[in-house]
Motif scaffolding. Structure first.
Motif, PDB file in Angstrom:
ATOM      1  N   LYS A  69      90.346  84.108  -5.321  1.00 45.84           N
ATOM      2  CA  LYS A  69      89.986  84.158  -6.738  1.00 45.84           C
ATOM      3  C   LYS A  69      88.789  83.278  -7.059  1.00 45.84           C
ATOM      4  O   LYS A  69      88.446  83.096  -8.217  1.00 45.84           O
ATOM      5  CB  LYS A  69      91.187  83.741  -7.590  1.00 45.84           C
ATOM      6  CG  LYS A  69      92.280  84.791  -7.568  1.00 45.84           C
ATOM      7  CD  LYS A  69      93.453  84.418  -8.430  1.00 45.84           C
ATOM      8  CE  LYS A  69      94.411  85.602  -8.505  1.00 45.84           C
ATOM      9  NZ  LYS A  69      95.627  85.277  -9.238  1.00 45.84           N
ATOM     10  N   GLY A  70      88.142  82.738  -6.029  1.00 45.71           N
ATOM     11  CA  GLY A  70      87.028  81.818  -6.255  1.00 45.71           C
ATOM     12  C   GLY A  70      85.865  82.456  -7.009  1.00 45.71           C
ATOM     13  O   GLY A  70      85.119  81.775  -7.696  1.00 45.71           O
ATOM     14  N   PHE A  71      85.713  83.769  -6.892  1.00 46.55           N
ATOM     15  CA  PHE A  71      84.591  84.429  -7.558  1.00 46.55           C
ATOM     16  C   PHE A  71      85.054  85.269  -8.746  1.00 46.55           C
ATOM     17  O   PHE A  71      84.442  86.270  -9.083  1.00 46.55           O
ATOM     18  CB  PHE A  71      83.782  85.253  -6.561  1.00 46.55           C
ATOM     19  CG  PHE A  71      82.837  84.396  -5.754  1.00 46.55           C
ATOM     20  CD1 PHE A  71      81.599  84.019  -6.263  1.00 46.55           C
ATOM     21  CD2 PHE A  71      83.213  83.921  -4.509  1.00 46.55           C
ATOM     22  CE1 PHE A  71      80.742  83.201  -5.536  1.00 46.55           C
ATOM     23  CE2 PHE A  71      82.364  83.099  -3.779  1.00 46.55           C
ATOM     24  CZ  PHE A  71      81.123  82.740  -4.299  1.00 46.55           C
ATOM     25  N   ARG A  72      86.145  84.858  -9.373  1.00 46.44           N
ATOM     26  CA  ARG A  72      86.521  85.504 -10.639  1.00 46.44           C
ATOM     27  C   ARG A  72      85.827  84.776 -11.767  1.00 46.44           C
ATOM     28  O   ARG A  72      86.092  83.609 -12.013  1.00 46.44           O
ATOM     29  CB  ARG A  72      88.029  85.428 -10.828  1.00 46.44           C
ATOM     30  CG  ARG A  72      88.744  86.318  -9.877  1.00 46.44           C
ATOM     31  CD  ARG A  72      90.008  86.829 -10.494  1.00 46.44           C
ATOM     32  NE  ARG A  72      90.623  87.764  -9.590  1.00 46.44           N
ATOM     33  CZ  ARG A  72      91.849  88.204  -9.726  1.00 46.44           C
ATOM     34  NH1 ARG A  72      92.584  87.769 -10.730  1.00 46.44           N
ATOM     35  NH2 ARG A  72      92.331  89.063  -8.877  1.00 46.44           N
ATOM     36  N   ARG A 102      96.428  75.764   1.306  1.00 49.21           N
ATOM     37  CA  ARG A 102      95.830  76.886   2.026  1.00 49.21           C
ATOM     38  C   ARG A 102      96.790  77.509   3.028  1.00 49.21           C
ATOM     39  O   ARG A 102      96.402  78.345   3.833  1.00 49.21           O
ATOM     40  CB  ARG A 102      94.544  76.447   2.759  1.00 49.21           C
ATOM     41  CG  ARG A 102      93.387  76.101   1.876  1.00 49.21           C
ATOM     42  CD  ARG A 102      92.579  77.245   1.291  1.00 49.21           C
ATOM     43  NE  ARG A 102      92.678  78.586   1.801  1.00 49.21           N
ATOM     44  CZ  ARG A 102      91.663  79.413   1.940  1.00 49.21           C
ATOM     45  NH1 ARG A 102      90.444  79.012   1.673  1.00 49.21           N
ATOM     46  NH2 ARG A 102      91.842  80.634   2.331  1.00 49.21           N
ATOM     47  N   LEU A 106      94.828  73.291  -7.338  1.00 52.63           N
ATOM     48  CA  LEU A 106      94.460  74.633  -7.813  1.00 52.63           C
ATOM     49  C   LEU A 106      93.184  75.136  -7.128  1.00 52.63           C
ATOM     50  O   LEU A 106      93.033  76.342  -6.908  1.00 52.63           O
ATOM     51  CB  LEU A 106      94.254  74.618  -9.330  1.00 52.63           C
ATOM     52  CG  LEU A 106      95.539  74.628 -10.158  1.00 52.63           C
ATOM     53  CD1 LEU A 106      95.226  74.388 -11.632  1.00 52.63           C
ATOM     54  CD2 LEU A 106      96.292  75.946  -9.990  1.00 52.63           C
ATOM     55  N   VAL A 107      92.284  74.231  -6.792  1.00 50.95           N
ATOM     56  CA  VAL A 107      91.031  74.651  -6.142  1.00 50.95           C
ATOM     57  C   VAL A 107      91.326  75.391  -4.832  1.00 50.95           C
ATOM     58  O   VAL A 107      90.933  76.554  -4.677  1.00 50.95           O
ATOM     59  CB  VAL A 107      90.083  73.451  -5.923  1.00 50.95           C
ATOM     60  CG1 VAL A 107      88.921  73.840  -5.033  1.00 50.95           C
ATOM     61  CG2 VAL A 107      89.580  72.920  -7.250  1.00 50.95           C
ATOM     62  N   PRO A 108      92.039  74.775  -3.875  1.00 50.90           N
ATOM     63  CA  PRO A 108      92.323  75.529  -2.649  1.00 50.90           C
ATOM     64  C   PRO A 108      93.239  76.732  -2.884  1.00 50.90           C
ATOM     65  O   PRO A 108      93.106  77.738  -2.181  1.00 50.90           O
ATOM     66  CB  PRO A 108      93.011  74.495  -1.745  1.00 50.90           C
ATOM     67  CG  PRO A 108      93.451  73.406  -2.637  1.00 50.90           C
ATOM     68  CD  PRO A 108      92.491  73.383  -3.783  1.00 50.90           C
ATOM     69  N   ALA A 110      93.244  78.742  -5.503  1.00 56.75           N
ATOM     70  CA  ALA A 110      92.403  79.846  -5.987  1.00 56.75           C
ATOM     71  C   ALA A 110      91.663  80.482  -4.813  1.00 56.75           C
ATOM     72  O   ALA A 110      91.534  81.706  -4.727  1.00 56.75           O
ATOM     73  CB  ALA A 110      91.415  79.338  -7.027  1.00 56.75           C
ATOM     74  N   LEU A 111      91.198  79.643  -3.892  1.00 56.33           N
ATOM     75  CA  LEU A 111      90.505  80.170  -2.714  1.00 56.33           C
ATOM     76  C   LEU A 111      91.473  80.948  -1.830  1.00 56.33           C
ATOM     77  O   LEU A 111      91.142  82.018  -1.316  1.00 56.33           O
ATOM     78  CB  LEU A 111      89.867  79.024  -1.921  1.00 56.33           C
ATOM     79  CG  LEU A 111      88.673  78.351  -2.602  1.00 56.33           C
ATOM     80  CD1 LEU A 111      88.373  77.009  -1.952  1.00 56.33           C
ATOM     81  CD2 LEU A 111      87.459  79.267  -2.538  1.00 56.33           C
ATOM     82  N   GLU A 163      96.134  81.740 -15.236  1.00 59.04           N
ATOM     83  CA  GLU A 163      96.552  81.904 -13.836  1.00 59.04           C
ATOM     84  C   GLU A 163      97.889  81.182 -13.644  1.00 59.04           C
ATOM     85  O   GLU A 163      97.987  80.187 -12.932  1.00 59.04           O
ATOM     86  CB  GLU A 163      95.495  81.354 -12.872  1.00 59.04           C
ATOM     87  CG  GLU A 163      94.152  82.058 -12.942  1.00 59.04           C
ATOM     88  CD  GLU A 163      94.147  83.407 -12.219  1.00 59.04           C
ATOM     89  OE1 GLU A 163      95.199  83.795 -11.669  1.00 59.04           O
ATOM     90  OE2 GLU A 163      93.092  84.072 -12.227  1.00 59.04           O
ATOM     91  N   MET A 192      91.247  80.343 -16.431  1.00 62.01           N
ATOM     92  CA  MET A 192      92.077  79.620 -15.471  1.00 62.01           C
ATOM     93  C   MET A 192      93.460  79.318 -16.057  1.00 62.01           C
ATOM     94  O   MET A 192      94.455  79.307 -15.335  1.00 62.01           O
ATOM     95  CB  MET A 192      91.358  78.308 -15.117  1.00 62.01           C
ATOM     96  CG  MET A 192      91.821  77.640 -13.861  1.00 62.01           C
ATOM     97  SD  MET A 192      91.552  78.622 -12.388  1.00 62.01           S
ATOM     98  CE  MET A 192      92.939  78.070 -11.410  1.00 62.01           C
TER      99      MET A 192
END
Ligand SMILES: Nc1ncnc2c1ncn2[C@@H]1O[C@H](COP(=O)(O)OP(=O)(O)O)[C@@H](O)[C@H]1O
Ligand SMILES: [Mg+2]
Lengths: 322, 254
Positions: free
Chosen positions: B112-115, B166, B103-105, B107-108, B123, B120
């Protein structure tokens, strides 16, 4: 599992909030004031823990932002600013802006270097507050003769009675905690956890690690500033002590006492801290020695803090039963 | 007609202080061609990937990705262009769940990294995509375990899943089978081949094990003491006398 655990913790939080709303009806005025202070230091520690527990950044300079919030509020009140809302808004903004500038210079460093940089900036802010007598009153601080009332349509609520200060502080603490709660559960909150876990891997999946840390630093600084405003209203003054590095150590101690891995851990740490202080100072003046004697076994045997260890123990029991 | 290479390296060189680890490397990776960089331990393969992925800045030469000069670009911006890598030593988020690792990559990838405000858990799109990716690498059943609890081979698959999230154009795999038992190696090789065929992703891998590499790569570069020694198809490399000498550990003519 997570759905039930989630609603469970929400219910627990709401019950706690209801109890806190009843607080002044049950508690004597002396304890009402102590609980008010617990709110303030609880919010301060929780904002610190956004950096420490969630992002893995140990800041020793959070009192700087706490103090900037307090001094900005004191200055605005002294100049006769009528609106308390605006005073709070401006003070938080100023604290956040300072966090932006200082954070920009700190977030590229790790671990001890980050800690030392934040400590250094915190000491600088203290020295400015202490030595700029014309603006801040120097070591005497800035006493406030009056604080503007809370104005809502049709209501004017004086902040003279301690019980009013209690509810005022509870409201803003709850607001600050709500912001933190939303942030740590958001996609950004996941990025923070990823920074703590492995910042190299995070950079190599395309995240700008410094920007993420800076954003966390600004949020934490702004909320520390909010806690500072509340402390200024509570004490009716701002003093350089609020910015001293020893004051920066308080959220660190409280967070370690309560537990950095639990959302409310730092606030419980603040509660434990003040209750113990009351208990111990009844018997001896050497409260700091006793605090040390308690902290040492906590750090050695319960590195997750008192509340953190309890939560884990309860979780293990639930798991072994199901 | 040759297509435009996805990765083009011109006269790349690097030194740590006075120690020259890499000199005058020029090579190209064609999109869709499984390419490998081989060479004995210490040849400079990892250093080369560190230069291409942006962990180090090269002291000489230039790097073009998809026609763009990325020589001085910070690592995270190269990722945004579609250049991903894995590490020789497994590099994941150990205390996050396997699902969160992906989920980390993701979101990037979706900016969405700065939402700061949306939960979460809402999402759902991201979660569904993460589950699909785990399905592809064969980790669907492990989604809710913490990554560090997984078997070694599975942890390496988590890193592949992280990279795939990614939606990369080019993936640098630094010894993807390092430390694996034969069974895990087999599974990893099979997965890489499958991914290369199904997705539009090009893989560029290093290996010190020649047998693994001959079975997957269709074009090889051989690195020896920081210089390119040879290049060609597996058959050409297999018959190359210099390469044999390098791997035997001796330069017979000195
Ligand atoms: N950060 C560094 N500082 C100094 N020397 C290094 C560094 N990284 C690698 N080296 C040296 O560069 C050479 C190539 O190493 P490396 O790229 O790891 O080789 P390989 O991946 O092919 O085994 C080795 O001699 C190694 O000792
Ligand atoms: Mg290597």
């Amino acid at each position: 599992m997570s759905a039930r655990g989630f609603s469970g913790s929400v219910i627990a939080t709401l019950v706690l909030l209801a109890l806190l709303l009843l607080g002044p009806c049950i508690l004597p005025i002396y304890w009402t004031m102590i609980v008010t202070e617990i709110f303030i230091m609880g919010l301060f520690s929780m904002s610190f823990n956004l950096l420490f527990g969630f992002s893995g950044l140990l800041s020793f300079g959070q009192a700087g932002f706490f103090g900037i919030g307090a001094y900005t509020a004191a200055l605005l009140i002294q100049t006769g600013f009528p609106s308390l809302w605006l005073i709070i808004f401006c003070s938080v903004l100023v604290a956040a802006l300072f966090a932006l500038a200082i954070g920009y210079l700190c977030v590229r460093r790790d671990e001890i270097f980050f800690a030392m940089l934040t400590l250094g900036f915190g000491m600088m802010l203290f020295t400015i507050a202490h030595n700029w007598r014309e603006l801040t009153g120097g070591s005497d601080g800035m006493p406030l003769c009056s604080v503007p009332p809370v104005r809502l349509p049709g209501i004017e609520w004086s902040l003279f009675p301690p019980v009013h200060v209690y509810y005022f502080t509870l409201f803003w603490t709850a607001a600050g905690v709500f912001i933190l709660w939303r942030v740590v559960r958001s996609p950004f909150g996941l990025m923070l956890t990823a920074v703590r876990e492995n910042k190299q891997r995070l950079a190599f999946v395309g995240a700008d690690v410094s920007r993420i840390r800076l954003a966390a630093f600004v949020i934490a600084g702004g909320l520390a500033g909010l806690a500072g405003v509340l402390f200024c209203v509570f004490n009716r003054m701002a003093t350089p002590d609020f910015m001293h590095w020893a004051f920066s150590a308080r959220p660190v101690l409280m967070t370690i006492l309560g537990g950095s891995g639990v959302f409310f851990g730092p606030a419980w740490g603040a509660a434990i801290f003040f209750c113990l202080e009351q208990l111990v100072t009844a018997f001896t003046e050497n409260w700091m020695i006793v605090l040390g004697l308690i902290l040492i076994p906590v750090v050695i045997f319960f590195p997750q803090g008192i509340v953190g260890t309890l939560v884990q123990w309860l979780g293990d029991r639930k798991e072994s039963r199901s | 007609m040759t297509p435009r290479p996805i990765l083009e390296i011109n006269r790349l060189g690097h030194q740590f202080g006075d120690f020259v680890v890499m000199r005058d490397i020029s090579l190209a990776v064609q999109a869709g061609t499984m390419t490998a960089l081989i060479g004995p331990n210490g040849a400079g393969k990892t250093t080369f990937y560190n230069l291409v992925s942006g962990r180090y800045q090269p002291t000489q030469g230039s790097i073009f990705f998809d026609g763009l000069d990325i020589t001085r670009m910070p690592a995270h911006r190269r990722v945004a262009l579609g250049l991903l890598r894995s590490f020789q030593i497994t590099n994941i988020f150990p205390h996050l769940t396997v699902l969160e690792n992906v989920l980390v990559p993701l979101a990037l990838e979706h900016h969405k990294g700065f939402r700061f405000w949306k939960s979460m858990s809402r999402e759902r799109d991201l979660k569904r995509q993460a589950e699909e990716i785990l399905e592809r690498v064969g980790l669907a059943s492990e989604a809710h375990r913490r990554a560090h609890e997984l078997a070694y081979g599975d942890q390496r698959l988590v890193e592949i899943a992280i990279v795939l999230a990614r939606n990369p154009k080019l993936v640098l795999l630094d010894e993807p089978t390092a430390g694996m038992n034969p069974e895990e190696t087999e599974r990893m090789v099979h997965l890489i081949q499958e991914l290369a065929q199904q997705s539009g992703t090009t893989f560029f891998l290093t290996e010190h094990d020649m047998n693994v590499v001959f079975s997957v790569a269709s074009y090889l570069y051989v690195l020896h003491q920081g210089s390119l020694l040879a290049q060609g198809t597996p058959n050409e490399i297999r018959g190359n006398r210099q390469v044999k000498e390098a791997y035997l550990g001796g330069s017979l003519d000195s």
